[in-house]
Design an enzyme around this catalytic site. Structure first.
Site, PDB file in Angstrom:
ATOM      1  N   ASP A 214      -7.816  -3.433  10.544  1.00 19.61           N
ATOM      2  CA  ASP A 214      -8.248  -4.413   9.549  1.00 19.61           C
ATOM      3  C   ASP A 214      -8.706  -5.733  10.190  1.00 19.61           C
ATOM      4  O   ASP A 214      -9.022  -6.692   9.505  1.00 19.61           O
ATOM      5  CB  ASP A 214      -7.109  -4.650   8.537  1.00 19.61           C
TER       6      ASP A 214
ATOM      7  N   LYS B  14       0.843  -1.193   0.000  1.00 23.10           N
ATOM      8  CA  LYS B  14       0.000   0.000   0.000  1.00 23.10           C
ATOM      9  C   LYS B  14       0.880   1.245   0.000  1.00 23.10           C
ATOM     10  O   LYS B  14       2.024   1.197   0.458  1.00 23.10           O
ATOM     11  CB  LYS B  14      -0.869   0.020   1.268  1.00 23.10           C
TER      12      LYS B  14
ATOM     13  N   ARG C 208     -10.022 -11.749   1.690  1.00 29.45           N
ATOM     14  CA  ARG C 208     -10.844 -12.808   1.100  1.00 29.45           C
ATOM     15  C   ARG C 208     -10.119 -14.148   1.165  1.00 29.45           C
ATOM     16  O   ARG C 208     -10.747 -15.200   1.260  1.00 29.45           O
ATOM     17  CB  ARG C 208     -11.236 -12.412  -0.328  1.00 29.45           C
TER      18      ARG C 208
END
Ligand code: BES
Ligand code: MN
Ligand code: ZN
Length: 504
Positions: free
Chosen positions: A293, A282, A356
């Site tokens: 997170d 990032k 995910r």
């Protein structure tokens, strides 16, 4: 530090008799509430005068604190703006009283009597009890101070008693207020965890903290360590964890309150204690927010504690895969193919779409634990922040009935959810040439693509996915109608959902 705890009770005293540090009364954009009108009379028309002068407008979350100088037994009066009555809902009610509680806590107020406006009773779910619960919960959220981590601190200030007035005094109200303290505790615990930096909340420390906070609740906690994850073939979670020196864990919590052969609700939460993006690093600006997170995992773990306290006749199992996402010599890389515990393979096209991947193993684990329904929650996509801002959680589903239950639970909780579609055209984006699926597609429809990925791992079970990337933390300076920082969503929704499962 104030954890937001306070004694909460119902009281029937009119505002002209309430001896308290501060009474809270509502004002709307076009009128004063009944309690505010009574206070106005006792104060010789002061509030009307301020309204005429446009110093009290009744705009949403406006807070006007005045000292009563003995003209009311309450030392102070906080006139709380509630905006347009037609726009008031559970979310706004919680937030308005959250702001009010925070204002009074900062002023050193210890005791509060809050008048529930009649207009709120009309909008909040099941009427009086829901409105009382929302008002009490809101004040307790405002009473939470969070960890300031400063070596020099102002003297501790905290509200220690809350009286909710204007709703009568009966068993149903008492029960609603007890629920409010449990729900506020769960929300504040989620917020505290979310705000903890990654050096003080590693995956292992999150597991230990949950264990400690569950003492005496009867909840069963199991922490799968790296060797256990290897034995179960959790190549998704292990793959993401490779770049980190902190070992990954999977936290499993069981609450068996229902029939053994009854439905079993699985709550699965993303537990990335820090997301650097990994090799797909990032950019530096704002990266510190990625300590939150694990907000989905925190909400799930905190909800379990509340569920254990409220004891609904339902079976609930929580699954929280937890790790850091780091770059490094051992880190997983774009192009890598990971094999998950379901046996399905993932082509990693971007290591920053790590949530995910760990959820794939979490969802499969929930299935293996006998889940009949799955709700997952995750700070999953920046695209969801773009789409819905900090106001609304994105809901995606493969099952109308479960989605309706979650929507109902969110309404009761004062959380906001809105559905994004999963039309079949979205399915093709994640097709991979080398594996069963790739983990990212282009920027278009990013929130839905992530849900398409997760759906593959719930297989045929009814499932709802809640993307809280925006709603979990308000860091938008011009979004002043929502309290700053971590919101704790959707902890309360999950508790209400477990309660609804008791009647399935
Ligand atoms: N944790 C982030 C998503 C996020 C962004 C949460 C902002 C809260 C605030 C997630 O792991 C992520 O990095 N997602 C990527 C996915 C992309 C690579 C497909 C994103 O949204 O950019
Ligand atoms: Mn990421
Ligand atoms: Zn992430």
């Amino acid at each position: 530090m104030s954890e937001g705890r306070a004694a909460v009770s119902a009281g029937d005293v009119p505002v002209t008799d309430a001896a308290t540090d501060a009474a809270i009364v509502g004002a709307f954009d076009d009128s004063l509430s009944a309690a505010a009108t009574q206070a106005d009379a006792a104060l010789g028309g002061l509030l009307s005068e301020m309204r005429d002068a446009r110093e009290i407008r009744g705009s949403f979350a406006e807070r006007t604190v005045i000292h009563t100088l003995g003209r009311l037994p309450a030392r102070r009066l906080l006139v709380l703006g509630l905006g347009k009555p037609a726009q008031l809902d559970g979310f706004r009610l919680h937030n308005a009283f959250h702001f009010a509680g925070a204002t009074l806590r900062k002023q050193g107020v210890r005791s509060v009597t809050a008048y529930v406006p009649e207009e709120a009773i009309a909008v909040a779910g099941d009427g009086t009890t829901a409105a009382a619960r929302a008002v009490a919960t809101g004040i307790l959220l405002g009473n939470f101070e969070g960890d300031l981590n400063k070596s020099e601190r102002d003297p501790d200030t905290a509200i220690d008693s809350v009286v909710v007035a204007g709703v009568g005094h009966n068993g149903a109200i008492e029960a609603a207020l007890r629920e409010a303290t449990v729900l506020a505790d769960a929300t504040n615990l989620t917020r505290r965890w979310a705000a903890m930096p990654s050096n003080t909340l590693t995956p292992r420390l999150l597991a230990e903290s949950a264990r400690t906070l569950y003492q005496g609740t009867g909840l069963e906690v199991e922490v799968l360590e790296k060797a256990d994850l290897e034995r179960e073939g959790m190549g998704g979670l292990l793959g993401v964890a490779r770049g980190s020196d902190e070992p990954p864990v999977m936290i499993i919590v069981r609450y068996d309150g229902g029939r053994p052969d009854g439905p079993r609700l699985a709550l699965v939460g993303k537990g990335i204690t820090f997301d650097t993006g990994g090799i797909s690093l990032k950019s530096a600006g704002g990266m510190e927010l990625m300590k939150f997170d694990m907000g989905g995992g925190a909400a799930v773990l905190a909800a379990m504690r509340a569920i254990a306290a409220l004891r609904p006749a339902a079976n609930v199992v929580a699954v929280v895969p937890a790790t850091e996402n780091m770059p490094g010599g051992h880190a997983y890389k774009p192009g890598d193919v990971l094999t998950t515990s379901a046996g399905k393979t993932i082509e990693v096209t971007n290591t920053d779409a790590e949530g995910r991947i760990i959820l794939a193993d979490g969802l499969s684990k929930a299935r293996r634990l006998g889940a009949t329904h799955i709700v997952d929650t995750a700070t999953l996509t920046g695209a969801c922040v773009v789409a819905l801002g900090h106001v609304t959680t994105g809901l995606m589903t493969n099952d109308r009935a479960l989605a309706a239950m979650v929507q109902g639970a969110a309404d009761a909780a004062g959380d906001r959810v809105a559905e994004l579609p999963m039309f079949p055209e979205y399915d093709v984006c994640l097709r991979s040439d080398v594996a069963d699926m790739k983990n990212t597609a282009g920027r278009e429809g990013g929130t839905i693509n992530a849900a398409v990925f997760l759906r593959e791992y719930v297989e045929d079970l009814p499932w709802v996915h809640l993307d809280i990337a925006g709603s979990g933390w308000n860091d938008q300076s011009d979004q002043t109608q929502i309290p700053k920082g971590p919101s704790g969503t959707p902890a309360r929704t999950l508790v209400h959902l477990a309660t609804a499962f008791a009647s399935l």
